[in-house]
Design a protein around this motif. Structure first.
Motif, mmCIF file in Angstrom:
data_model
loop_
_atom_site.group_PDB
_atom_site.id
_atom_site.type_symbol
_atom_site.label_atom_id
_atom_site.label_comp_id
_atom_site.label_asym_id
_atom_site.label_seq_id
_atom_site.Cartn_x
_atom_site.Cartn_y
_atom_site.Cartn_z
ATOM 1 N N GLU A 1 1.039 -1.031 0.420
ATOM 2 C CA GLU A 1 0.199 0.011 0.032
ATOM 3 C C GLU A 1 0.975 1.276 0.006
ATOM 4 O O GLU A 1 0.253 1.816 -0.883
ATOM 5 C CB GLU A 1 -1.259 -0.031 1.236
ATOM 6 C CG GLU A 1 -2.014 -0.735 1.268
ATOM 7 C CD GLU A 1 -3.061 -0.977 -0.016
ATOM 8 O OE1 GLU A 1 -3.057 -0.244 -0.647
ATOM 9 O OE2 GLU A 1 -3.976 -1.918 -0.313
ATOM 10 N N ILE A 2 2.180 1.367 0.996
ATOM 11 C CA ILE A 2 3.060 2.061 0.437
ATOM 12 C C ILE A 2 3.973 2.504 -0.820
ATOM 13 O O ILE A 2 3.067 3.774 -1.583
ATOM 14 C CB ILE A 2 3.644 2.243 2.075
ATOM 15 C CG1 ILE A 2 2.752 2.570 3.703
ATOM 16 C CG2 ILE A 2 5.105 3.287 1.686
ATOM 17 C CD1 ILE A 2 2.751 3.946 3.536
ATOM 18 N N ALA A 3 3.561 1.792 -1.058
ATOM 19 C CA ALA A 3 4.273 1.286 -2.619
ATOM 20 C C ALA A 3 3.424 2.295 -3.863
ATOM 21 O O ALA A 3 4.315 2.919 -4.105
ATOM 22 C CB ALA A 3 4.863 0.141 -2.991
ATOM 23 N N ALA A 4 2.035 1.761 -3.401
ATOM 24 C CA ALA A 4 1.061 2.172 -4.101
ATOM 25 C C ALA A 4 1.024 4.446 -3.671
ATOM 26 O O ALA A 4 0.818 4.433 -5.047
ATOM 27 C CB ALA A 4 0.165 1.650 -4.092
ATOM 28 N N ILE A 5 0.999 4.191 -2.724
ATOM 29 C CA ILE A 5 0.356 5.552 -2.473
ATOM 30 C C ILE A 5 2.121 6.535 -2.912
ATOM 31 O O ILE A 5 2.003 7.145 -3.712
ATOM 32 C CB ILE A 5 0.906 6.085 -0.752
ATOM 33 C CG1 ILE A 5 -0.607 5.062 -0.043
ATOM 34 C CG2 ILE A 5 1.160 7.326 -0.268
ATOM 35 C CD1 ILE A 5 -0.572 4.953 0.884
ATOM 36 N N ASN A 6 3.270 5.733 -3.041
ATOM 37 C CA ASN A 6 4.451 6.357 -3.610
ATOM 38 C C ASN A 6 4.646 6.419 -4.965
ATOM 39 O O ASN A 6 4.727 8.129 -5.694
ATOM 40 C CB ASN A 6 5.871 5.512 -2.688
ATOM 41 C CG ASN A 6 6.496 6.433 -2.792
ATOM 42 O OD1 ASN A 6 6.980 8.179 -3.096
ATOM 43 N ND2 ASN A 6 7.753 5.843 -4.102
ATOM 44 N N VAL A 7 4.004 5.790 -6.070
ATOM 45 C CA VAL A 7 3.408 5.654 -7.037
ATOM 46 C C VAL A 7 2.514 7.349 -7.097
ATOM 47 O O VAL A 7 2.945 8.024 -8.328
ATOM 48 C CB VAL A 7 3.333 4.473 -8.059
ATOM 49 C CG1 VAL A 7 2.670 5.324 -8.906
ATOM 50 C CG2 VAL A 7 4.343 3.625 -7.214
ATOM 51 N N HIS A 8 1.689 6.893 -7.204
ATOM 52 C CA HIS A 8 0.280 7.741 -6.690
ATOM 53 C C HIS A 8 0.989 9.096 -6.531
ATOM 54 O O HIS A 8 0.148 10.431 -7.476
ATOM 55 C CB HIS A 8 -1.094 7.831 -6.792
ATOM 56 C CG HIS A 8 -1.171 6.170 -6.695
ATOM 57 N ND1 HIS A 8 -2.111 6.129 -8.257
ATOM 58 C CD2 HIS A 8 -1.676 5.508 -5.971
ATOM 59 C CE1 HIS A 8 -2.001 5.354 -8.556
ATOM 60 N NE2 HIS A 8 -2.860 4.081 -7.707
ATOM 61 N N LEU A 9 1.425 8.934 -5.762
ATOM 62 C CA LEU A 9 2.308 10.617 -4.908
ATOM 63 C C LEU A 9 3.387 11.311 -6.053
ATOM 64 O O LEU A 9 2.949 12.348 -6.341
ATOM 65 C CB LEU A 9 2.606 10.720 -4.318
ATOM 66 C CG LEU A 9 1.763 10.172 -2.125
ATOM 67 C CD1 LEU A 9 2.831 10.286 -1.065
ATOM 68 C CD2 LEU A 9 1.276 11.539 -2.328
ATOM 69 N N GLN A 10 4.220 10.532 -6.189
ATOM 70 C CA GLN A 10 4.883 11.039 -7.730
ATOM 71 C C GLN A 10 3.962 11.789 -8.885
ATOM 72 O O GLN A 10 4.938 12.209 -9.388
ATOM 73 C CB GLN A 10 5.959 9.720 -7.714
ATOM 74 C CG GLN A 10 7.048 10.202 -9.092
ATOM 75 C CD GLN A 10 8.150 9.014 -9.340
ATOM 76 O OE1 GLN A 10 7.882 8.154 -8.280
ATOM 77 N NE2 GLN A 10 8.703 9.282 -9.683
ATOM 78 N N GLU A 11 2.869 11.379 -9.536
ATOM 79 C CA GLU A 11 2.175 10.938 -10.181
ATOM 80 C C GLU A 11 1.771 12.813 -10.284
ATOM 81 O O GLU A 11 1.987 13.900 -11.255
ATOM 82 C CB GLU A 11 0.847 10.094 -10.437
ATOM 83 C CG GLU A 11 1.404 9.196 -11.542
ATOM 84 C CD GLU A 11 0.746 7.993 -10.709
ATOM 85 O OE1 GLU A 11 -0.892 8.512 -10.421
ATOM 86 O OE2 GLU A 11 0.805 7.497 -12.224
ATOM 87 N N ILE A 12 1.458 12.577 -8.822
ATOM 88 C CA ILE A 12 0.985 14.385 -7.895
ATOM 89 C C ILE A 12 2.101 15.318 -8.418
ATOM 90 O O ILE A 12 2.061 16.534 -8.648
ATOM 91 C CB ILE A 12 0.353 13.746 -7.184
ATOM 92 C CG1 ILE A 12 -1.494 13.646 -7.111
ATOM 93 C CG2 ILE A 12 -0.185 15.751 -6.684
ATOM 94 C CD1 ILE A 12 -1.917 13.164 -5.813
#
Length: 179
Positions: free
Chosen positions: A37-48
């Motif tokens: 979940e943290i890895a996925a959050i990081n990916v989405h934060l990077q997109e933002i």
């Protein structure tokens, strides 16, 4: 549907592993899920981050440098070393990128009066105006992202994440030195 399939396959994988593995218990599964979940959050934060960077015409890492300066600068500028530590990157990377940002008019770089080896960076008025122009969009997005949290809950959650980050950083160091 994808999650249901994943859960079903995960359950059957756990059954196949059997109870002989001490890490096959619930805690390990939850820990592993947390990491994903943290890895996925990081990916989405990077997109933002890349979205906001594009709005200013800078790269994602350059956006992060600008944001670090916005958060850290108390009016005296911020040393390259401090920004590099916050972003977990080499100081030479911050130096190179900050020179490019300076050429674009986003920041000022000034040699410290106390120590000529230290370069103090600060944002320009242009950058503060650009940030102000994005502020309402960022606030709306943050309100959407954190809608389920009260201010107190978000603060407590952030404190727990910071404590967890510190423990993970120490665990990483232990692994580096061979526990």
């Amino acid at each position: 549907m994808g999650q249901d399939a994943r859960k079903g396959s995960d359950s059957s994988n756990r059954a196949k592993r059997g109870a002989s593995n001490e890490f096959s218990g619930k805690n390990h599964d939850v820990t592993r899920q947390f990491a994903w979940e943290i890895a996925a959050i990081n990916v989405h934060l990077q997109e933002i981050r890349y979205f906001w960077a594009k709005a200013l015409g800078v790269s994602g890492p350059q956006w992060m440098i600008l944001m670090a300066l916005a958060d850290l600068d108390q009016g005296e500028g911020v040393a390259v070393k401090v920004v590099s530590k916050m972003l977990h990157v080499d100081p030479s990377f911050v130096t190179t990128q900050s020179k490019m940002l300076e050429k674009k008019g986003f920041m000022r770089r000034k040699t410290s009066e106390d120590d000529a080896r230290i370069v103090q960076m600060s944002l320009t008025d242009k950058t503060y105006k650009l940030f102000a122009g994005l502020a309402s969009e960022q606030e709306a997005l943050n309100n959407f992202i954190f809608a389920e949290f009260s201010d107190r809950e978000l603060s407590e959650f952030t404190d727990k994440l910071a404590a967890l980050k510190n423990r993970i950083e120490k665990a990483s160091l232990k692994l580096t030195v061979g526990i």
